[in-house]
Design an enzyme around this catalytic site. Structure first.
Site, PDB file in Angstrom:
ATOM      1  CB  SER A  50      -0.931   0.008   1.224  1.00  0.00           C
ATOM      2  OG  SER A  50      -0.199  -0.282   2.398  1.00  0.00           O
ATOM      3  CD  GLU A 186      -7.474  -5.893   1.189  1.00  0.00           C
ATOM      4  OE1 GLU A 186      -6.329  -6.377   1.200  1.00  0.00           O
ATOM      5  OE2 GLU A 186      -7.720  -4.728   0.811  1.00  0.00           O
TER       6      GLU A 186
HETATM    7  O1  KIV Z   1      -0.440  -3.434   1.463  1.00  0.00           O
HETATM    8  C1  KIV Z   1      -1.052  -3.443   2.533  1.00  0.00           C
HETATM    9  O2  KIV Z   1      -1.042  -2.489   3.311  1.00  0.00           O
HETATM   10  C2  KIV Z   1      -1.815  -4.639   2.845  1.00  0.00           C
HETATM   11  C3  KIV Z   1      -2.781  -4.580   3.981  1.00  0.00           C
HETATM   12  C4  KIV Z   1      -3.845  -3.612   3.727  1.00  0.00           C
HETATM   13  C5  KIV Z   1      -3.293  -5.915   4.344  1.00  0.00           C
HETATM   14  O3  KIV Z   1      -1.677  -5.622   2.193  1.00  0.00           O
END
Ligand code: KIV
Length: 268
Positions: A50, A186
């Site tokens: 992310s 998720e």
């Molecule tokens: O990339 C991320 O932050 C994640 C989480 C939201 C599980 O994979």
């Protein structure tokens, strides 16, 4: 008995599931926030891909590279003492096959991660098995998998229809059988996530998957109210930090423009 203030290891995840103790996980991408979250006592810190959206300003996670992940994993590792540090394997770092996946997982471990996370179910079971065989703990990620955004036709809740529910159950079980020590669930209906959580012996960590998962994870910028591009239904803001940051910067700019800062006390 081991206290929750001790260094978290992979063994704690299994123990917490057995005892029904919820697991607290949050993302971090740099040393400062990792240190704050670690000091507060979160159980696990995820250097998520992310990173692409919340730090690098990319439209999705697909442009995140191994170099990005290694650099930010190292930074977060330098702020983490107690929490279990997990690094995401970015797009194309494991999809080509087990051999490349092992090498890339190893790079993240060398940067300071204690485990890696990768997305997928039955399609990545051999890859998970290969990484685990190299003594690298793997966390699975099933359901709404952001690296599959184009296949899914957007960030859509998965498992709404019965056939897909069964596929997600099979995916979660395949990931567990391949040796993952935990699985992120998720973007799926809460009852399905609850069923998977009961079926698995390893803990599930939910994000947009309801309250019956063994733990929860959120992106730090979402829960702190720092990211406003979009706000998924599952995000709860536990802080509104954007406002005080803006106020502080406005005050700084104002004082510089009026010649009030720096004062004598800030001068040599
Ligand atoms: O990339 C991320 O932050 C994640 C989480 C939201 C599980 O994979």
């Amino acid at each position: 008995m081991k206290k929750r203030t001790d260094k978290v290891t992979i063994l704690d995840f299994a123990r917490w599931k057995e005892k029904g103790e919820k697991i607290v996980m949050i993302t971090a991408y740099d040393v400062l926030f990792a240190r704050i979250f670690d000091e507060v006592g979160v159980d696990s810190i995820l250097v998520g891909d992310s990173l692409g959206q919340v730090v690098l300003g990319l439209p999705n996670t697909l442009g995140v590279t191994m170099e990005d992940m290694v650099r930010h994993t190292g930074a977060a590792a330098r702020g983490t003492k107690r929490a279990f540090l997990i690094a995401d394997m970015p797009f194309l770092s494991y999809q080509p096959g087990p051999e490349e996946a092992i090498r890339n997982a190893g790079r993240l471990i060398q940067a300071g991660a204690e485990g890696v996370k990768l997305e997928g179910g039955r399609n990545v079971e051999n890859t998970i098995r290969a990484i685990v065989r190299c003594d690298i703990p793997v966390m699975g990620h099933v359901g709404l998998t952001p690296q599959s955004v184009h296949r899914m036709g957007g960030y859509r809740v998965q498992g709404k229809e019965e056939a897909q529910r069964q596929q997600l159950r099979d995916d979660a079980r395949a990931v567990e059988e391949a040796g993952a020590f935990a699985v992120v669930l998720e973007g799926m209906p809460a009852d399905l996530a609850g069923e998977i959580t009961e079926e698995l012996t390893v803990p599930t960590i939910g994000i947009g998957a309801g309250p019956r998962c063994d733990g929860q994870v959120l992106v730090m910028h979402d829960l702190l109210g720092l990211f406003e591009e979009f706000r998924p239904k599952f995000v709860k803001r536990f802080g509104e930090l954007k406002r005080p940051v803006r106020d502080a910067i406005r005050a700084y700019a104002d004082e510089v423009r009026r010649g009030k800062f720096p004062g004598r006390e800030h001068s040599f």
